[in-house]
Motif scaffolding. Structure first.
Motif, PDB file in Angstrom:
ATOM      1  N   GLU A   7      -2.122  96.891  66.617  1.00  0.00           N
ATOM      2  CA  GLU A   7      -1.186  95.855  67.023  1.00  0.00           C
ATOM      3  C   GLU A   7       0.063  96.478  67.643  1.00  0.00           C
ATOM      4  O   GLU A   7       0.620  97.419  67.103  1.00  0.00           O
ATOM      5  CB  GLU A   7      -0.812  95.022  65.795  1.00  0.00           C
ATOM      6  N   GLN A   8       0.488  95.931  68.780  1.00  0.00           N
ATOM      7  CA  GLN A   8       1.669  96.442  69.465  1.00  0.00           C
ATOM      8  C   GLN A   8       2.759  95.373  69.439  1.00  0.00           C
ATOM      9  O   GLN A   8       2.580  94.285  69.977  1.00  0.00           O
ATOM     10  CB  GLN A   8       1.335  96.799  70.905  1.00  0.00           C
ATOM     11  N   TYR A   9       3.882  95.701  68.812  1.00  0.00           N
ATOM     12  CA  TYR A   9       4.998  94.764  68.738  1.00  0.00           C
ATOM     13  C   TYR A   9       5.770  94.790  70.040  1.00  0.00           C
ATOM     14  O   TYR A   9       6.169  95.838  70.518  1.00  0.00           O
ATOM     15  CB  TYR A   9       5.909  95.087  67.550  1.00  0.00           C
ATOM     16  N   ALA A  10       5.993  93.592  70.587  1.00  0.00           N
ATOM     17  CA  ALA A  10       6.687  93.466  71.866  1.00  0.00           C
ATOM     18  C   ALA A  10       8.164  93.130  71.693  1.00  0.00           C
ATOM     19  O   ALA A  10       8.989  93.516  72.516  1.00  0.00           O
ATOM     20  CB  ALA A  10       6.006  92.397  72.718  1.00  0.00           C
ATOM     21  N   SER A  19       4.026  90.064  68.676  1.00  0.00           N
ATOM     22  CA  SER A  19       3.138  91.189  68.983  1.00  0.00           C
ATOM     23  C   SER A  19       2.027  90.679  69.891  1.00  0.00           C
ATOM     24  O   SER A  19       1.972  89.497  70.215  1.00  0.00           O
ATOM     25  CB  SER A  19       2.554  91.796  67.702  1.00  0.00           C
ATOM     26  N   ASP A  20       1.143  91.576  70.270  1.00  0.00           N
ATOM     27  CA  ASP A  20       0.042  91.157  71.135  1.00  0.00           C
ATOM     28  C   ASP A  20      -1.004  90.333  70.380  1.00  0.00           C
ATOM     29  O   ASP A  20      -1.803  89.642  70.988  1.00  0.00           O
ATOM     30  CB  ASP A  20      -0.606  92.365  71.803  1.00  0.00           C
ATOM     31  N   ARG A  21      -0.983  90.362  69.047  1.00  0.00           N
ATOM     32  CA  ARG A  21      -1.985  89.639  68.255  1.00  0.00           C
ATOM     33  C   ARG A  21      -1.446  88.482  67.437  1.00  0.00           C
ATOM     34  O   ARG A  21      -2.182  87.560  67.110  1.00  0.00           O
ATOM     35  CB  ARG A  21      -2.683  90.604  67.306  1.00  0.00           C
ATOM     36  N   MET A  42      -1.670  84.737  67.770  1.00  0.00           N
ATOM     37  CA  MET A  42      -1.244  84.314  69.108  1.00  0.00           C
ATOM     38  C   MET A  42      -2.243  83.359  69.747  1.00  0.00           C
ATOM     39  O   MET A  42      -1.873  82.528  70.565  1.00  0.00           O
ATOM     40  CB  MET A  42      -1.030  85.529  70.018  1.00  0.00           C
ATOM     41  N   THR A 124       5.870  85.370  77.355  1.00  0.00           N
ATOM     42  CA  THR A 124       5.265  86.542  78.003  1.00  0.00           C
ATOM     43  C   THR A 124       3.923  86.885  77.371  1.00  0.00           C
ATOM     44  O   THR A 124       2.954  87.172  78.070  1.00  0.00           O
ATOM     45  CB  THR A 124       6.233  87.751  77.902  1.00  0.00           C
ATOM     46  N   GLN A 125       3.858  86.840  76.037  1.00  0.00           N
ATOM     47  CA  GLN A 125       2.593  87.142  75.355  1.00  0.00           C
ATOM     48  C   GLN A 125       1.556  86.035  75.568  1.00  0.00           C
ATOM     49  O   GLN A 125       0.361  86.306  75.641  1.00  0.00           O
ATOM     50  CB  GLN A 125       2.828  87.358  73.863  1.00  0.00           C
ATOM     51  N   LYS A 128       0.275  86.311  79.501  1.00  0.00           N
ATOM     52  CA  LYS A 128      -0.058  87.606  80.128  1.00  0.00           C
ATOM     53  C   LYS A 128      -1.541  87.631  80.480  1.00  0.00           C
ATOM     54  O   LYS A 128      -2.359  86.929  79.885  1.00  0.00           O
ATOM     55  CB  LYS A 128       0.309  88.767  79.222  1.00  0.00           C
TER      56      LYS A 128
END
Length: 129
Positions: A7-10, A19-21, A42, A124-125, A128
């Motif tokens: 998982e990448q936190y934005a 995050s992306d998830r 998400m 944004t997430q 995208k």
């Protein structure tokens, strides 16, 4: 068994983390109550709205009462300050999930920028490629 997440936190601030998830959101946060942390995938987030809630007539009422009380006593500063804050407005972020449930979080008037940044990070997430 523990699964390792990529998982990448934005983004992260007072309103939550993106995050992306998933979305970590502080639900039912307002001026006088605590907050409840909820995690939403998400994939279940449908929309995000950021707005400023103002109550002009309530703010004018408190401001007038505060001004009248201030002429006689220093205690009038309290309703005067409340009236100014109500007129100034409170930033609100509302997340709608796939079930149609709306979850709102209210910040202090000076947190408008943080509310907008959080809503933009969620958008944004969501959109995208």
């Amino acid at each position: 068994m523990t699964e390792i997440s990529n998982e990448q936190y934005a983004f992260s601030n007072k309103f939550g983390e993106v995050s992306d998830r998933r979305l970590v959101y502080f639900w039912k946060k307002n001026w006088f109550s605590g907050k409840r942390r909820i995690d939403i995938p998400m994939k279940q987030v449908v929309s995000v709205t950021d707005d400023v809630e103002r109550n002009f007539f309530g703010g004018v009422f408190f401001t007038v009462v505060g001004t009248i009380l201030l002429m006689n006593n220093i205690i009038g500063i309290i309703p005067l300050a409340v009236g100014i804050l109500i007129i100034w407005g409170a930033p609100t972020v509302i997340i709608r999930n796939a079930g149609g449930e709306k979850m709102g979080s209210v910040g202090y008037p000076w947190e408008k920028g943080a509310a907008e940044e959080f809503a933009n990070a969620v958008r944004t997430q969501l959109f995208k490629d």
